[in-house]
Design an enzyme around this catalytic site. Structure first.
Site, PDB file in Angstrom:
ATOM      1  N   ILE B 138       0.928  -1.037   0.043  1.00 34.93           N
ATOM      2  CA  ILE B 138       0.067   0.096  -0.084  1.00 34.93           C
ATOM      3  C   ILE B 138       0.935   1.330  -0.025  1.00 34.93           C
ATOM      4  O   ILE B 138       1.655   1.357   0.925  1.00 34.93           O
ATOM      5  CB  ILE B 138      -0.963   0.113   1.185  1.00 34.93           C
ATOM      6  CG1 ILE B 138      -2.005  -1.505   1.301  1.00 34.93           C
ATOM      7  CG2 ILE B 138      -1.931   1.375   0.995  1.00 34.93           C
ATOM      8  CD1 ILE B 138      -2.455  -1.243   2.813  1.00 34.93           C
ATOM      9  N   GLY B 189       4.790 -20.734   8.988  1.00 40.77           N
ATOM     10  CA  GLY B 189       5.760 -19.682   8.785  1.00 40.77           C
ATOM     11  C   GLY B 189       5.400 -18.304   8.585  1.00 40.77           C
ATOM     12  O   GLY B 189       5.877 -17.221   8.306  1.00 40.77           O
ATOM     13  N   GLU B 192       7.256 -14.195  12.883  1.00 39.46           N
ATOM     14  CA  GLU B 192       8.682 -13.728  13.032  1.00 39.46           C
ATOM     15  C   GLU B 192       9.266 -14.587  13.915  1.00 39.46           C
ATOM     16  O   GLU B 192       8.646 -15.301  14.562  1.00 39.46           O
ATOM     17  CB  GLU B 192       8.936 -12.269  13.445  1.00 39.46           C
ATOM     18  CG  GLU B 192       8.136 -11.016  12.769  1.00 39.46           C
ATOM     19  CD  GLU B 192       9.050 -10.492  11.833  1.00 39.46           C
ATOM     20  OE1 GLU B 192      10.169 -10.718  11.779  1.00 39.46           O
ATOM     21  OE2 GLU B 192       8.519  -9.684  10.999  1.00 39.46           O
ATOM     22  N   ASP B 203       5.781  -4.852  15.985  1.00 39.45           N
ATOM     23  CA  ASP B 203       5.919  -4.516  14.540  1.00 39.45           C
ATOM     24  C   ASP B 203       5.109  -3.471  14.046  1.00 39.45           C
ATOM     25  O   ASP B 203       5.409  -2.488  13.598  1.00 39.45           O
ATOM     26  CB  ASP B 203       6.121  -5.682  13.649  1.00 39.45           C
ATOM     27  CG  ASP B 203       5.913  -5.400  12.390  1.00 39.45           C
ATOM     28  OD1 ASP B 203       6.914  -5.575  11.666  1.00 39.45           O
ATOM     29  OD2 ASP B 203       4.538  -5.584  11.699  1.00 39.45           O
ATOM     30  N   LYS B 207       5.636   0.762  12.688  1.00 38.20           N
ATOM     31  CA  LYS B 207       5.062   1.151  11.557  1.00 38.20           C
ATOM     32  C   LYS B 207       4.260   2.575  12.125  1.00 38.20           C
ATOM     33  O   LYS B 207       4.158   3.840  11.406  1.00 38.20           O
ATOM     34  CB  LYS B 207       3.859   0.303  10.940  1.00 38.20           C
ATOM     35  CG  LYS B 207       4.703  -0.756  10.411  1.00 38.20           C
ATOM     36  CD  LYS B 207       4.113  -2.025   9.984  1.00 38.20           C
ATOM     37  CE  LYS B 207       4.835  -2.961   9.679  1.00 38.20           C
ATOM     38  NZ  LYS B 207       3.992  -4.361   9.447  1.00 38.20           N
TER      39      LYS B 207
END
Lengths: 428, 428
Positions: B138, B189, B192, B203, B207
């Site tokens: 985005i 998977g 992290e 995380d 941002k």
């Protein structure tokens, strides 16, 4: 750079006034962000003596927008008059000829003359930018031109006329006929002076043609847009579509196919639980699909003073920051002449018809579909309320030509009353 | 300019490989759009002998990313190694010191060292850009920095960790416990190496802190983000919230208030019919609210090879086009030191507790709320299934401190079993 960027604003309607307000009220913010002051040198409009709710007395006045564009103290012409030709085009050309940058919200002018204007601008070393021409406050031109610059664009879609989406959602929520909501929208001032620009899909098609040029590196080809408005949408279709999990939107779709560039602006059925299907009222939505980025959805106000002025300022501030991007994302001379696709990509279709109360009537309709190679995904026949019964059919994916053949076959059966309604179902 | 733009790519994981693929496969498109070829001179990664599915033999190899950054044939360091310090930071600093531009996807590095790095870059005349660090494909950094440059930004919100949203929606649709979906996501998977980066909200908070800096012209202040992960969300809360028309999202909110800069990353209830409430699976959504543009919603893939590489290329191609924008939208030295808001804006809250089956129990809970000045919007008590009965309360808008006082009061009643769950309801 600390030299001010000096604007000449042509057109002081809703958007022009909105731009003046931002320049006046956010001067400190704009300077902080661009590193230089943004000022207004001169303005132009049809009527001088009108209270627009903003102070204009410190700006020079020009009756003639061409004279405005040529002023020595104007670096950027902000063209907000509208109209594909006439003063808007004359002023834009004059500004470009004088080597000045142009920021415009004029989708009609660019849809019809974008190639010539972009070539002229590039030859003169001038920028010609149009964020405000497409989807109001949504920075979609920037997202497509710059944000997705690393993508081969696969498809661009959008609900880009807020008035049409307002009418369609209002019909649905109020259970109202098109004519009634049209009158209501007109009374509220939602419609253009020429309402076919809105409800005929022309305004939205202008926007689609501009996005297609950027997306596919092709010259703007507005005349190739397959165009259908919302005037013939009935409340029955909206309700039946909803019952089957769809909503009807005036949807623009542009995609490059093996058959050429496909550009369509027409009512479509979209899944009610998709982002496009959930769109309410006057809001706009644009969907960009890139080979790397995947699907990017952008939603926001498609019109109005603040949103459109915000988009104008985005271009103005890019110029203040020294950002130069070609009008359509690459040099205008390098844009390819597109080959319009003669036929649209195959799709599922929604059909609604009134079936006469005769033995074997449904079988004949089904046979007409089968003979044209159109198979049925879902079918509903309702109880007869009059001499006819409503029948709804959702076809499997088929070419439009096969559907047209089926429609001709159906007419020949003599059991279908009037003309069936056929609406494309778009995979979104 | 027809001089090639030469990249040095540090880090050849999923994203790095994706960038190599775009540069190799879309060479013609990139040149058409930027006016100059984009080439890769050299690459660097931890392991050289590994089949990454792309041809790398024509590029110079550097074991040391710092040496890569300093190469004469590298104009732009593309930093895709990750990690807030260590080699990523060393290589970024080395590139900047050599006057080279840097494009990075490294949210942790910028959340912790963004101010220093941006100042160094500006002093050296180098660009430092990070579109790929926030919300994957985005183009939200661009939308906020450039698209909304004419706006005073009022609020930025976002669901910016796809893994968390995947876990929450999977819990909801599967009726599963957090622990089970966590294990499932781990096996797939999706997490992290240190899963608290995802599920702890860190995380996403990185941002949010980056977007807040751009939005409000303030220095990145990651440590001031009020942080709460999704580890304590129970399926009961997801289901009860849904019954009341809400969904639970790990939502980041940044807004400038009279009390200072508010930055929160925490599970919230949002209306199920809002754009944020409708978000499914690993998709990201960012909502930008400007005083002129109104609310702009952007949705897309928040991670993955293609989307993140697309964002990296957006920055690279901006540089190829000669576009220079300050890292956080205005010169780093002009960013203000933010005053963190000590208290969050008042909100409605969702409360769930287990009430003992005693006469007057509910009255005592209600009294504790009333004494703290918290009034009740909605309340439901369910049938006793064990020795306790679940009670749900939606409060009217109140300050968090009042709610905390009420929670203390409830604990003192002796009729509430364990600790009540309290989740903020965000107005979106």
């Amino acid at each position: 750079m600390t030299t001010p960027l000096r604007l000449g604003i042509a057109g002081l309607g809703t958007v022009g006034t909105g731009v003046v307000k931002i320049v006046q009220r956010r001067a400190g913010l704009l300077t902080a962000r661009t590193g230089r002051p943004v000022e207004i040198s001169a303005v132009s409009a049809r009527t001088r003596d009108k209270d627009r709710g903003v102070r204009l007395q410190h700006y020079a006045w020009e009756d003639d927008p061409v004279a405005l564009a040529q002023r020595d103290d104007v670096d950027v012409l902000v063209e907000l008059m509208g109209g594909s030709d006439g003063p808007a085009k004359a002023a834009t050309e004059a500004a470009i000829a004088a080597g000045k940058d142009v920021v415009t919200a004029n989708k009609a002018m660019l849809a019809l003359h974008g190639q010539d204007l972009a070539e002229a601008a590039e030859a003169a070393g001038a920028a010609l930018r149009f964020e405000a021409a497409v989807a109001g406050g949504i920075p979609v031109v920037k997202a497509l031109t710059e944000g997705l610059a690393g993508n081969e664009v696969e498809r661009v879609m959008g609900v880009m006329n807020g008035t049409c989406n307002y009418i369609l959602t209002r019909m649905e929520h109020g259970g109202l006929a098109y004519e009634d909501v049209f009158e209501e929208a007109n009374a509220l001032g939602y419609l253009e002076a020429d309402p076919t620009l809105d409800v005929g899909g022309i305004d939205a098609a202008h926007k689609l043609a501009l996005l297609a040029a950027i997306a596919f590196g092709t010259r703007v080809d507005f005349h190739a847009v397959e165009l259908e408005g919302i005037e013939r949408i009935e409340i029955a279709d909206i309700e039946q579509a909803r019952d089957m999990g769809f909503r009807i939107k005036l949807l623009g779709v542009a995609q490059m196919t093996g058959r050429g560039l496909e550009q369509r602006m027409a009512p479509c059925l979209v899944p009610a639980d998709s982002a496009l299907g959930q769109l309410e009222g006057g809001t706009n939505m644009v969907v960009l699909e890139g080979d790397a980025a995947g699907q990017i959805v952008l939603r926001g106000a498609g019109a109005g003073e603040g949103p459109t002025a915000s988009a104008v300022m985005s271009d103005v501030l890019d110029i203040a920051r020294g950002i130069r991007v070609s009008t359509f994302g690459q040099p205008a001379s390098s844009l390819a002449a597109p080959t319009p696709a003669k036929t649209a990509a195959p799709a599922q279709f929604y059909l609604r018809m009134e079936l006469q109360d005769k033995p074997g009537a449904l079988a004949r309709v089904a046979a007409a579909l089968g003979e044209a190679g159109v198979s049925i995904d879902r079918m509903r026949q309702y109880r007869h309320t009059r001499a006819t019964a409503p029948v709804l059919i959702v076809t499997h994916k088929c070419p439009r030509e096969a559907l047209d053949k089926a429609l001709t076959g159906m007419a020949a059966t003599g059991v279908v009353e009037g003309q069936p309604v056929a609406i494309r179902i778009e995979e979104v």
